[in-house]
Design a protein around this motif. Sequence first.
Motif, PDB file in Angstrom:
ATOM      1  N   GLU A  40      -3.463   6.711   7.489  1.00  0.00           N
ATOM      2  CA  GLU A  40      -3.092   7.060   6.114  1.00  0.00           C
ATOM      3  C   GLU A  40      -4.290   6.852   5.203  1.00  0.00           C
ATOM      4  O   GLU A  40      -5.223   6.144   5.540  1.00  0.00           O
ATOM      5  CB  GLU A  40      -1.910   6.196   5.651  1.00  0.00           C
ATOM      6  N   ASP A  41      -4.236   7.435   4.009  1.00  0.00           N
ATOM      7  CA  ASP A  41      -5.376   7.367   3.092  1.00  0.00           C
ATOM      8  C   ASP A  41      -5.625   5.965   2.554  1.00  0.00           C
ATOM      9  O   ASP A  41      -6.748   5.560   2.343  1.00  0.00           O
ATOM     10  CB  ASP A  41      -5.140   8.305   1.892  1.00  0.00           C
ATOM     11  N   SER A  42      -4.531   5.221   2.351  1.00  0.00           N
ATOM     12  CA  SER A  42      -4.651   3.931   1.676  1.00  0.00           C
ATOM     13  C   SER A  42      -5.453   2.908   2.492  1.00  0.00           C
ATOM     14  O   SER A  42      -5.311   2.819   3.709  1.00  0.00           O
ATOM     15  CB  SER A  42      -3.253   3.380   1.407  1.00  0.00           C
ATOM     16  N   GLU A  43      -6.290   2.151   1.790  1.00  0.00           N
ATOM     17  CA  GLU A  43      -7.072   1.087   2.426  1.00  0.00           C
ATOM     18  C   GLU A  43      -6.319  -0.239   2.337  1.00  0.00           C
ATOM     19  O   GLU A  43      -6.812  -1.276   2.748  1.00  0.00           O
ATOM     20  CB  GLU A  43      -8.418   0.940   1.709  1.00  0.00           C
ATOM     21  N   ASN A  44      -5.124  -0.186   1.731  1.00  0.00           N
ATOM     22  CA  ASN A  44      -4.397  -1.432   1.479  1.00  0.00           C
ATOM     23  C   ASN A  44      -3.226  -1.622   2.440  1.00  0.00           C
ATOM     24  O   ASN A  44      -2.552  -0.670   2.798  1.00  0.00           O
ATOM     25  CB  ASN A  44      -3.846  -1.454   0.050  1.00  0.00           C
ATOM     26  N   LYS A  53      -4.095  -6.547  -2.178  1.00  0.00           N
ATOM     27  CA  LYS A  53      -5.317  -5.980  -2.789  1.00  0.00           C
ATOM     28  C   LYS A  53      -6.240  -5.485  -1.673  1.00  0.00           C
ATOM     29  O   LYS A  53      -6.966  -4.535  -1.832  1.00  0.00           O
ATOM     30  CB  LYS A  53      -6.031  -7.042  -3.621  1.00  0.00           C
ATOM     31  N   HIS A  58       2.088  -4.745  -2.577  1.00  0.00           N
ATOM     32  CA  HIS A  58       0.848  -4.251  -1.969  1.00  0.00           C
ATOM     33  C   HIS A  58      -0.220  -5.332  -2.000  1.00  0.00           C
ATOM     34  O   HIS A  58      -0.380  -6.024  -3.003  1.00  0.00           O
ATOM     35  CB  HIS A  58       0.368  -2.981  -2.678  1.00  0.00           C
ATOM     36  N   ASP A  94       4.677  -3.779  10.711  1.00  0.00           N
ATOM     37  CA  ASP A  94       5.038  -2.790   9.702  1.00  0.00           C
ATOM     38  C   ASP A  94       6.569  -2.760   9.636  1.00  0.00           C
ATOM     39  O   ASP A  94       7.213  -2.362  10.626  1.00  0.00           O
ATOM     40  CB  ASP A  94       4.490  -1.416  10.134  1.00  0.00           C
ATOM     41  N   ASP A 125      -6.731  -5.172   2.920  1.00  0.00           N
ATOM     42  CA  ASP A 125      -6.152  -4.371   4.003  1.00  0.00           C
ATOM     43  C   ASP A 125      -4.972  -5.018   4.741  1.00  0.00           C
ATOM     44  O   ASP A 125      -4.389  -4.419   5.630  1.00  0.00           O
ATOM     45  CB  ASP A 125      -7.252  -3.973   4.999  1.00  0.00           C
ATOM     46  N   PHE A 137       0.420  -3.954   3.020  1.00  0.00           N
ATOM     47  CA  PHE A 137       1.492  -4.382   2.120  1.00  0.00           C
ATOM     48  C   PHE A 137       2.391  -5.368   2.848  1.00  0.00           C
ATOM     49  O   PHE A 137       2.279  -5.537   4.065  1.00  0.00           O
ATOM     50  CB  PHE A 137       2.301  -3.174   1.626  1.00  0.00           C
ATOM     51  N   LYS A 154      -3.227  -2.233   7.015  1.00  0.00           N
ATOM     52  CA  LYS A 154      -3.434  -0.837   6.578  1.00  0.00           C
ATOM     53  C   LYS A 154      -3.292   0.135   7.765  1.00  0.00           C
ATOM     54  O   LYS A 154      -3.650  -0.208   8.892  1.00  0.00           O
ATOM     55  CB  LYS A 154      -4.817  -0.680   5.958  1.00  0.00           C
ATOM     56  N   ASN A 155      -2.768   1.287   7.465  1.00  0.00           N
ATOM     57  CA  ASN A 155      -2.607   2.283   8.518  1.00  0.00           C
ATOM     58  C   ASN A 155      -3.846   3.176   8.555  1.00  0.00           C
ATOM     59  O   ASN A 155      -4.101   3.908   7.602  1.00  0.00           O
ATOM     60  CB  ASN A 155      -1.346   3.116   8.230  1.00  0.00           C
TER      61      ASN A 155
END
Length: 152
Positions: free
Chosen positions: A82-86, A104, A102, A50, A106, A88, A78-79
């Motif tokens: 956190e909410d995101s499933e993606n 598409k 980002h 990260d 994880d 980056f 992906k963290n």
Amino acid sequence: MTRKVQHSLLRNAKVNKKDEFYTQLKDIESELKHYESHFKDQVVFCNCDDPKVSNFFNYFSRDFKKLKLKKLITACYKNPEEDSENGFYSESSSANKMKIIHFKGDGDFRSEESIELLKKSDVVVTNPPFSLFREYVAQLIKHDKKVGNRVR
Ligand SMILES: C[S@@+](CC[C@H](N)C(=O)[O-])C[C@H]1O[C@@H](n2cnc3c(N)ncnc32)[C@H](O)[C@@H]1O
């Protein structure tokens, strides 16, 4: 909770803790000083990092010019908190500022998207998740990346 379940939860917690161990800058510096000449004109990929917290990212961005890197790519899984499933990744070269892109998916180092980045990289440097170490090394070998291990 049975003893067996308790034991397996504790084991998972231990593995997860190791998976989230972050490498210290001084350790990265003392190891990578032996490889400095190998980074010239290379695309370096840190694929389990990260950029917000990784000292591999800090080391290579700080010494980008000194090492004469061509490009630095840093991919983040992906963290789970956190909410995101993606996931980056960030990309920086001497010509342009850092871009954040980002995935598409994880950002798993085994995902197609991350493997595409691996293919266009010359050197991969990271400390991968301990629990996936074998898979990690197997993937590097499959994609014809040299696995470094300095002889002391
Ligand atoms: C041992 S930590 C090391 C982090 C960083 N490379 C460093 O050395 O400071 C392993 C990292 O891999 C990430 N990770 C876990 N599973 C992953 C996966 N399947 N693909 C990519 N990264 C993953 C974790 O979130 C964690 O940040």
